[in-house]
Design an enzyme around this catalytic site. Structure first.
Site, mmCIF file in Angstrom:
data_model
loop_
_atom_site.group_PDB
_atom_site.id
_atom_site.type_symbol
_atom_site.label_atom_id
_atom_site.label_comp_id
_atom_site.label_asym_id
_atom_site.label_seq_id
_atom_site.Cartn_x
_atom_site.Cartn_y
_atom_site.Cartn_z
ATOM 1 N N LYS A 13 -1.504 -7.125 -0.761
ATOM 2 C CA LYS A 13 -2.575 -6.351 -0.925
ATOM 3 C C LYS A 13 -3.591 -6.888 -1.725
ATOM 4 O O LYS A 13 -4.881 -6.668 -1.619
ATOM 5 C CB LYS A 13 -2.162 -4.709 -1.491
ATOM 6 C CG LYS A 13 -0.941 -3.991 -0.497
ATOM 7 C CD LYS A 13 -0.804 -2.697 -1.146
ATOM 8 C CE LYS A 13 -0.285 -2.806 -2.435
ATOM 9 N NZ LYS A 13 1.040 -3.271 -2.828
ATOM 10 N N ARG A 88 0.052 6.667 -4.312
ATOM 11 C CA ARG A 88 1.451 6.199 -4.325
ATOM 12 C C ARG A 88 2.348 7.328 -3.911
ATOM 13 O O ARG A 88 3.561 7.065 -3.769
ATOM 14 C CB ARG A 88 1.910 5.350 -5.454
ATOM 15 C CG ARG A 88 1.710 4.014 -5.393
ATOM 16 C CD ARG A 88 2.415 3.346 -6.729
ATOM 17 N NE ARG A 88 2.875 2.051 -6.815
ATOM 18 C CZ ARG A 88 2.175 1.039 -6.986
ATOM 19 N NH1 ARG A 88 0.761 1.064 -7.216
ATOM 20 N NH2 ARG A 88 2.618 0.021 -7.268
ATOM 21 N N ARG A 127 5.293 -15.637 -7.743
ATOM 22 C CA ARG A 127 4.322 -15.007 -8.428
ATOM 23 C C ARG A 127 4.724 -15.088 -10.072
ATOM 24 O O ARG A 127 3.762 -15.623 -10.891
ATOM 25 C CB ARG A 127 3.847 -13.685 -8.142
ATOM 26 C CG ARG A 127 2.898 -13.080 -8.986
ATOM 27 C CD ARG A 127 2.233 -11.818 -8.512
ATOM 28 N NE ARG A 127 2.933 -10.712 -8.652
ATOM 29 C CZ ARG A 127 2.782 -9.375 -7.950
ATOM 30 N NH1 ARG A 127 1.793 -9.170 -7.141
ATOM 31 N NH2 ARG A 127 3.446 -8.249 -8.257
ATOM 32 N N ARG A 136 4.424 -10.835 -15.452
ATOM 33 C CA ARG A 136 4.591 -9.443 -15.673
ATOM 34 C C ARG A 136 6.030 -9.053 -15.676
ATOM 35 O O ARG A 136 6.799 -9.483 -15.207
ATOM 36 C CB ARG A 136 4.072 -8.714 -14.316
ATOM 37 C CG ARG A 136 2.653 -8.905 -14.147
ATOM 38 C CD ARG A 136 2.096 -8.299 -12.901
ATOM 39 N NE ARG A 136 2.782 -6.877 -12.256
ATOM 40 C CZ ARG A 136 2.340 -6.420 -11.138
ATOM 41 N NH1 ARG A 136 1.535 -6.834 -10.272
ATOM 42 N NH2 ARG A 136 3.090 -5.096 -10.809
ATOM 43 N N ARG A 147 11.437 -1.072 -7.823
ATOM 44 C CA ARG A 147 9.837 -0.477 -7.065
ATOM 45 C C ARG A 147 9.969 -0.471 -5.654
ATOM 46 O O ARG A 147 9.340 0.332 -5.161
ATOM 47 C CB ARG A 147 8.880 -2.006 -7.590
ATOM 48 C CG ARG A 147 8.444 -2.004 -9.023
ATOM 49 C CD ARG A 147 7.956 -3.282 -9.621
ATOM 50 N NE ARG A 147 6.667 -3.672 -8.895
ATOM 51 C CZ ARG A 147 6.620 -4.815 -9.072
ATOM 52 N NH1 ARG A 147 7.148 -5.903 -9.444
ATOM 53 N NH2 ARG A 147 5.260 -5.233 -8.654
#
Ligand code: AMP
Length: 194
Positions: A13, A88, A127, A136, A147
């Site tokens: 996204k 969300r 990532r 992160r 998640r």
């Protein structure tokens, strides 16, 4: 043009949002980015959100809705925006509809990224590696598992909500970045023509 990018973490996204900002002059509204900025700056919202985010849970609806409400009233959003990572939950989706309706606006289209979830573990690991010294805290296999569970429970039901409003389109999030981009451009052309 006001659009929502919907999909699990690592679906692509953000990558597509950044491209749309460059090619179409839209504003990217990523609640994840805004919350990370708040954490970094040590604001009251950031202090409240940090642990929740690190473990992969959702920050309360009222907090993110307020952030989005403040942001979409900004002048730079007048020409349109891309919501990336919001809404969300069903509560957020309902709040968004109210916020937009109060301003005489509506969402034009919701683009769902369909993905093979096992592949997301590889993408997120990549990532984490690429962000080097400061990855992160939620880009770990454990937080990703959480998640994804949260996504299924709270966010996936939104596809039905938007399908019923005839706003939902989908793209193959596993395709190469350029192909996903082309699919999105096709959807946006149809949306503009409608
Ligand atoms: P993201 O960058 O979109 O993956 O978001 C990272 C984290 O920020 C999420 O796991 C949540 O803890 C929090 N977050 C971002 N957007 C929302 C939202 N719309 N509602 C609740 N929590 C959010």
């Amino acid at each position: 043009l006001r659009l929502i990018l919907l999909g699990p973490p690592g679906a692509g996204k953000g990558t597509q949002a950044v491209r749309l900002v460059e090619t179409r002059g839209l504003v990217q509204l990523s609640t994840g980015d805004m919350l990370r900025a708040a954490v970094k700056a040590g604001t009251p919202i950031g202090l409240r959100a940090k642990d929740i985010m690190d473990r992969g849970d959702l920050v309360p609806d009222d907090v993110v809705v307020q952030i989005v409400a403040d942001r979409i009233s900004n002048e730079d959003c007048a020409g349109g925006f891309i919501l990336d990572g919001f809404p969300r939950t069903p509560g957020q989706a309902a709040a968004l509809d109210r916020l937009l309706a109060e301003r005489g606006l509506a969402i034009d289209v919701v683009i769902e990224f369909k993905v093979d979830e096992e592949a997301l573990f590889g993408r997120i690991a990549k990532r984490a590696k690429e962000t080097g010294a400061s990855p992160r805290a939620d880009d770990t296999p454990e937080a990703l598992r959480k998640r994804l569970a949260v996504y299924h429970e709270q966010t996936a039901p939104l596809t039905r909500y938007y399908a019923e409003k005839d706003k939902l389109r989908s793209v193959d999030g596993m395709a190469p970045i350029d192909e996903v981009a082309a699919e999105i451009d096709g959807i946006l052309r149809e949306t503009a023509a409608a």
